[in-house]
Design an enzyme around this catalytic site. Structure first.
Site, mmCIF file in Angstrom:
data_model
loop_
_atom_site.group_PDB
_atom_site.id
_atom_site.type_symbol
_atom_site.label_atom_id
_atom_site.label_comp_id
_atom_site.label_asym_id
_atom_site.label_seq_id
_atom_site.Cartn_x
_atom_site.Cartn_y
_atom_site.Cartn_z
ATOM 1 N N GLU A 261 0.872 -1.179 0.000
ATOM 2 C CA GLU A 261 0.000 0.000 0.000
ATOM 3 C C GLU A 261 0.912 1.233 0.000
ATOM 4 O OE1 GLU A 261 -3.350 0.254 -0.423
ATOM 5 O OE2 GLU A 261 -2.702 2.343 -0.536
ATOM 6 N N CYS B 40 4.233 -2.510 -8.378
ATOM 7 C CA CYS B 40 2.894 -2.093 -7.957
ATOM 8 C C CYS B 40 2.942 -0.840 -7.071
ATOM 9 C CB CYS B 40 2.176 -3.268 -7.294
ATOM 10 S SG CYS B 40 0.401 -3.074 -7.378
ATOM 11 N N HIS C 235 2.718 -7.841 -9.682
ATOM 12 C CA HIS C 235 3.533 -8.400 -8.593
ATOM 13 C C HIS C 235 4.240 -9.655 -9.070
ATOM 14 C CE1 HIS C 235 1.716 -6.330 -5.043
ATOM 15 N NE2 HIS C 235 0.684 -6.235 -5.837
ATOM 16 N N GLU D 118 6.511 -10.963 -7.596
ATOM 17 C CA GLU D 118 6.950 -11.644 -6.367
ATOM 18 C C GLU D 118 5.877 -12.586 -5.831
ATOM 19 O OE1 GLU D 118 5.990 -8.539 -6.605
ATOM 20 O OE2 GLU D 118 5.330 -7.657 -4.706
HETATM 21 N N1 GLN Z 1 -3.293 0.393 -4.993
HETATM 22 C C1 GLN Z 1 -2.157 0.243 -4.161
HETATM 23 C C2 GLN Z 1 -1.566 1.599 -3.799
HETATM 24 O O1 GLN Z 1 -2.080 2.609 -4.167
HETATM 25 C C3 GLN Z 1 -1.089 -0.612 -4.782
HETATM 26 C C4 GLN Z 1 -1.541 -2.019 -4.791
HETATM 27 C C5 GLN Z 1 -0.451 -3.030 -4.739
HETATM 28 O O2 GLN Z 1 0.738 -2.777 -4.504
HETATM 29 N N2 GLN Z 1 -0.892 -4.247 -4.892
HETATM 30 O O3 GLN Z 1 -0.589 1.628 -3.149
#
Ligand code: GLN
Length: 284
Positions: free
Chosen positions: A66, A98, A255, A257
């Site tokens: 996040e 991500c 991802h 990973e």
């Molecule tokens: N939507 C997430 C963000 O804003 C990212 C999602 C993720 O890393 N799977 O950080």
């Protein structure tokens, strides 16, 4: 002839998110490189939680998770400045997946001002949560053309589609002009945040200045391709941008990973070795 074994330390930012999965895949990738005689470096993979830890790293991964939480924790632990220094001033090899890609963008959409801070490094605008909410998460088998540049992966390995997991994933929705300062036009957009500017530290870091390259896109079967008319060529409907590189910085929307496939990690460790080689040559 004697030659010393190169020690390379790769850190994974471990403030939040899928960091241990990255460490596992890095170990698999290093094993693969060794098995295939690609290099005899001595790799160390470490979890990074402090500025001191960051200082030990020759290269860094920022994992998925996040991005809001990660930037908050980084700010609280005094790491935002050192991270910006690492990526944009020292220009060390850095890969964001991500949430990591969001943090490495110079501009991010759908973000409350003051709600999150960016590290920057990639002259792109990302659209956060591009595919919608958590329930809209999906997996896709995608072609990653850049794997074919690998010195170690076999043709079959490089050509095999990559199972990618997209969880509230961002995409790169715009490539921005390359700028040393702040992306001012971006800064005036609504619900968009930008990263503060930084300039490279020295001649060695300057070497890593580059344009943004699009490395992979999602296939776009949903949109019919326009009829090709030779007299008036129309651009093909290409899918969303999901992997980009600009000099020392690499970002992926998905991802890798989470699927246990180390091929991108193999490719990236090769990139790290190339970058370290360039630094040694420049510095000598
Ligand atoms: N939507 C997430 C963000 O804003 C990212 C999602 C993720 O890393 N799977 O950080």
């Amino acid at each position: 002839m004697t030659h010393s074994i190169q020690q390379v330390t790769v850190g994974v930012l471990a403030l939040q998110g899928a960091f241990s999965e990255h460490i596992q895949l890095l170990s698999q990738a290093a094993f693969y490189l060794k098995e295939n005689g690609a290099n005899d470096s001595e790799w160390r993979f470490i979890e990074v939680r402090t500025t001191e830890g960051l200082g030990k790293c020759d290269a860094l991964i920022i994992p998925g998770g996040e991005s809001t939480t990660m930037s908050l924790v980084a700010a609280r632990s005094g790491m935002l400045g050192p991270l910006r220094e690492y990526v944009k001033v020292l220009r060390k090899p850095t890969w964001g997946t991500c949430a990591g890609l969001i943090l490495l963008a110079e501009s991010a959409n759908r973000t409350k001002k003051g709600g999150q801070e960016l590290i920057g490094g990639l002259d792109v605008r990302v659209n956060r949560n591009h595919f919608g909410r958590q329930v809209e998460s999906f997996q896709a088998n995608i072609d990653l053309p850049f794997l074919r540049n690998s010195r170690t992966l076999t043709n079959d390995e490089a050509n095999r589609l990559f199972r990618s997991v997209f969880i509230r994933a961002p995409v790169v929705e715009k490539i921005l002009p390359r700028m040393k300062g702040i992306q001012t036009e971006e800064a005036s957009r609504e619900a968009t945040i930008v990263a503060p500017s930084k300039v490279p530290a020295d001649e060695i870091a300057k070497e890593f200045e580059a344009e943004v390259e699009v490395l992979a896109r999602l296939p776009n079967p949903a949109t019919p391709q326009p009829k090709q008319d030779d007299a008036n060529p129309v651009p093909r409907n290409e899918g969303d941008i999901i992997a980009v590189q600009q000099g020392n910085v690499f970002g992926t929307s998905f991802h890798p990973e989470l699927t246990g496939d180390p091929r991108i990690h193999v490719w990236w460790l090769e990139q790290v070795l190339t970058a370290l080689g360039r630094r040694t040559l420049q510095g000598s």
